[in-house]
Design an enzyme around this catalytic site. Structure first.
Site, short mmCIF file in Angstrom:
data_model
loop_
_atom_site.label_atom_id
_atom_site.label_comp_id
_atom_site.label_asym_id
_atom_site.label_seq_id
_atom_site.Cartn_x
_atom_site.Cartn_y
_atom_site.Cartn_z
N ASP A 167 -7.09 -1.76 3.85
CA ASP A 167 -6.16 -2.83 3.49
C ASP A 167 -6.52 -4.17 4.11
OD1 ASP A 167 -4.50 -1.06 2.05
OD2 ASP A 167 -3.55 -0.40 3.90
N ASP A 175 0.87 -1.17 0.00
CA ASP A 175 0.00 0.00 0.00
C ASP A 175 0.92 1.23 0.00
OD1 ASP A 175 -2.35 1.64 0.47
OD2 ASP A 175 -1.60 1.84 2.52
N ASP A 203 -1.49 -0.49 6.02
CA ASP A 203 -1.69 0.09 7.34
C ASP A 203 -3.12 0.54 7.60
OD1 ASP A 203 -1.39 3.60 7.48
OD2 ASP A 203 -1.68 2.45 5.65
#
Length: 631
Positions: free
Chosen positions: A528, A323, A524
């Site tokens: 996600d 990410d 995080d």
């Protein structure tokens, strides 16, 4: 009732009791081996090994029978079955110490494995708590607060600043900025106007809007996110013990050798000794002891590994998906560029003017400019007039100067011409994934302030080290393509998949898995969580990351030091090698013990002691892993 009894007996307190009684039984056996004279403990009316057999044997027998009944095919044959056979054989010839020893070692192995794999699962509850419970419906010209489950498709809802949007919908009036980080992970709130879509669970940061509900209840984006986490959780298979993987051939081989030994020697003690030394206790101990040592090693470095399965899979990873926001970047806005288009105005003066104009702004970009100026101790002047146009910009008067700060559309609407120099600067900043605030005075654009998330300095070296380890990297982000491309270039990541919603991140990972990649996902945010659960192994940024992401992941970086990823791979490789080494050495000892048993040199009691020594041999080998130095 049986399950409760099994759990009670298999627990740590009762296992300690079993160990104490086994030790009491060992003393007279050792004295008998050295003196040749039978020794009996006078203060006990029974053989103490019976206590060990009952405490540690019943849970093992329960497990063996349960697998025979419920497992399918060859999986009915387990290591528990072989050890139960050895236990009953030893009891049949009256060697209770041998019977107690094999089941006690298995009990220790089960406790060690449980200690490495237990983890709290609170993330789904946290995710569900994010679902809004109420919404403000407009009906017959009046506002009414109703439970979210009563909202129907087509209802008109009013969302005030700071409120969470209760359903998916389309804006029919008003303009605002929406924090969509829960869904897309974007670091910047997104300006929204009439005709644009908003998602359930996202936060209205500024401006009142009216929306028409399009997806409600179980069809909303947040509920889909919750279901994806649930589905991915259900797909996770429990770690299969190495002992059970080989039990399908180990049990028949042990029985065949034991029966053959009895047929050729006519000595039942020899057959029982073979069964005792054949028990795969070393296999049971090798995995959890090495995993515990590796997990302890990782913990010293601020890395929390929640299961042995995750540790093992990390070593097999050949594709890591990142990410962006909060993972590769810090997840905060900073002023990155201050560009003046007027030679008489310095960059510091431009920042001072922009910060003064934005001092009263509620927009995240305006707040970031004001905060940056304060941090750099740039003078901020009081405004005598202030007006904000939602989603576009602000007008302010300060020090007898009339200023406009906002986007290109806002300046044009207020009669400011945008020349080719300004447009060229804006395009360059856009390609770098930066947000821009234009500053104008007296119908002239005098400069631009650019803001950007900040790439972690260790990212580029980390990606390079992964490449040296033949591990590919890919960026999965909800950000715009240009933003993603800019940060990927800075990090050295060549593969990019941008503008992804949570379900699209999941599909991207599933596609990589379909291409026979072992995928690690690192993220995080709440958005996600489904991707973290879908990946073969997952890592969350622990100190900044959301509680949901940390719980969804199997590994957490508590210091947010993403440079630990190559270390994790090396550690997991070493742990797997340690397990294999321990198994190989202990099985060599067991093989030698089998030969000595067939030669009638070992008895069930001495065989159990040799077998026990081989099983315990794996512990110091695993301990070496704890203090090993990794790059």
């Amino acid at each position: 009732m049986l399950k409760k009894l099994e759990c009670f007996l298999a627990g740590l307190p009762m296992t300690i009791v079993a160990g104490v009684f086994l030790l009491l039984d060992l003393v007279p056996h050792l004295m008998e081996e050295f003196s040749g004279t039978p020794v009996q403990l006078s203060f006990l009316p029974f053989d103490p090994a019976w206590v060990t057999v009952v405490i540690s044997g019943i849970p093992l027998l329960y497990l063996a029978i349960w697998r025979i009944i419920h497992n399918t095919g060859i999986s009915k044959i387990s290591s528990a079955l072989l050890i139960c056979i050895a236990m009953f054989a030893a009891i049949a010839i009256g060697d209770l110490f041998a019977a107690g020893e094999v089941v006690f070692i298995m009990a220790i192995g089960a406790l060690l494995e449980e200690a490495t794999t237990n983890r709290a699962k609170k993330g789904l509850k946290n995710l569900i708590s994010l679902a809004p419970s109420k919404g403000r419906r407009l009906k017959d010209g009046k506002e009414e607060m109703i439970p979210a489950e009563e909202i129907r498709q087509g209802d008109i809802l009013r969302i005030l600043p700071g409120e969470t949007i209760p359903v998916d919908g389309t804006i029919i009036s008003g303009e605002t900025s929406v924090d969509q980080s829960i869904m897309t992970g974007e670091s910047l709130p997104v300006d929204k106007g009439v005709g644009e879509d908003v998602f359930c669970g996202t936060i209205n940061r500024f401006g009142s809007i009216d929306i028409s509900a399009t997806k409600v209840g179980e069809n909303s984006s947040l509920q889909k996110l919750i279901r994806m986490v649930q589905d991915a959780e259900n797909k996770q298979a429990p770690m299969q013990r190495i002992a059970d993987r080989v039990a399908s051939w180990l049990v028949p081989a042990a029985l065949l050798i034991a029966v053959s030994a009895y047929v050729f020697s006519g000595n039942i003690v020899t057959a029982v000794t073979v069964l005792v030394v054949f028990c795969p206790c070393a296999l049971v101990l090798a995995t959890p002891t090495a995993i515990m040592a590796a997990i302890g090693q990782a913990t010293k470095h601020g890395v929390i590994i929640k299961s042995g399965e995750a540790l093992e899979k990390m070593g097999k990873v050949d594709m890591i998906a990142f990410d962006k926001t909060g993972t590769l970047t810090y997840g905060r806005l900073d002023v990155s560029d201050t560009i003046s288009f007027d030679e008489t105005i310095s960059e510091t003066d431009l920042l001072s003017l922009a910060a003064s104009a934005e001092a009263k702004s509620e927009h995240p970009l305006g707040k970031a400019i004001a905060a940056y100026a304060k941090e750099k101790e740039v003078p901020v002047m009081e405004t005598t007039a202030f007006r904000m146009t939602t989603g576009k910009g602000v007008f302010a008067e300060t020090d007898n100067r009339s200023l406009l700060c906002g986007n290109e559309k806002f300046l044009i609407e207020n009669g400011v011409s945008i020349n080719s120099t300004v447009r060229s600067a804006l395009e360059r900043l856009r390609t770098q994934g930066k947000a821009s605030i234009l500053v104008a005075e007296s119908q002239k654009c005098i400069g631009v302030i650019a803001l950007s998330d900040v790439l972690r300095p260790e990212v580029k070296d980390m990606v390079s080290r992964l490449s040296d380890m033949h591990t590919r990297t890919v960026l999965l982000t909800g950000d715009h393509n240009k933003t993603a491309a800019y940060f990927a270039q800075q990090a050295g990541i060549s593969e990019i998949r941008a503008e992804l919603l949570p379900e699209e991140k999941v599909r991207s990972i599933e596609k990589l898995q379909a291409e026979n990649h072992t995928v690690c996902m690192i993220g995080d945010g709440v958005n996600d969580a489904p991707a973290l659960k879908t990946a073969d192994v997952s890592v969350a940024m622990g100190s900044m990351g959301s509680d949901i992401a940390v719980d969804a992941a199997e590994i957490a970086l508590m210091s947010d030091d993403i440079s630990k990823i190559p270390y994790l791979k090396r550690l997991s490789d070493a742990a797997v090698r340690t397990i294999k080494t321990s198994i190989t050495l202990s099985m060599c000892i067991n093989f030698a013990a089998i030969v000595l048993s067939l030669m009638e040199i070992l008895t069930p009691t001495t065989g159990a002691l040799v077998h026990n020594a081989g099983s315990c041999f794996v512990v110091p080998i695993a301990a070496l892993l704890y203090d090993r130095k990794f790059e």
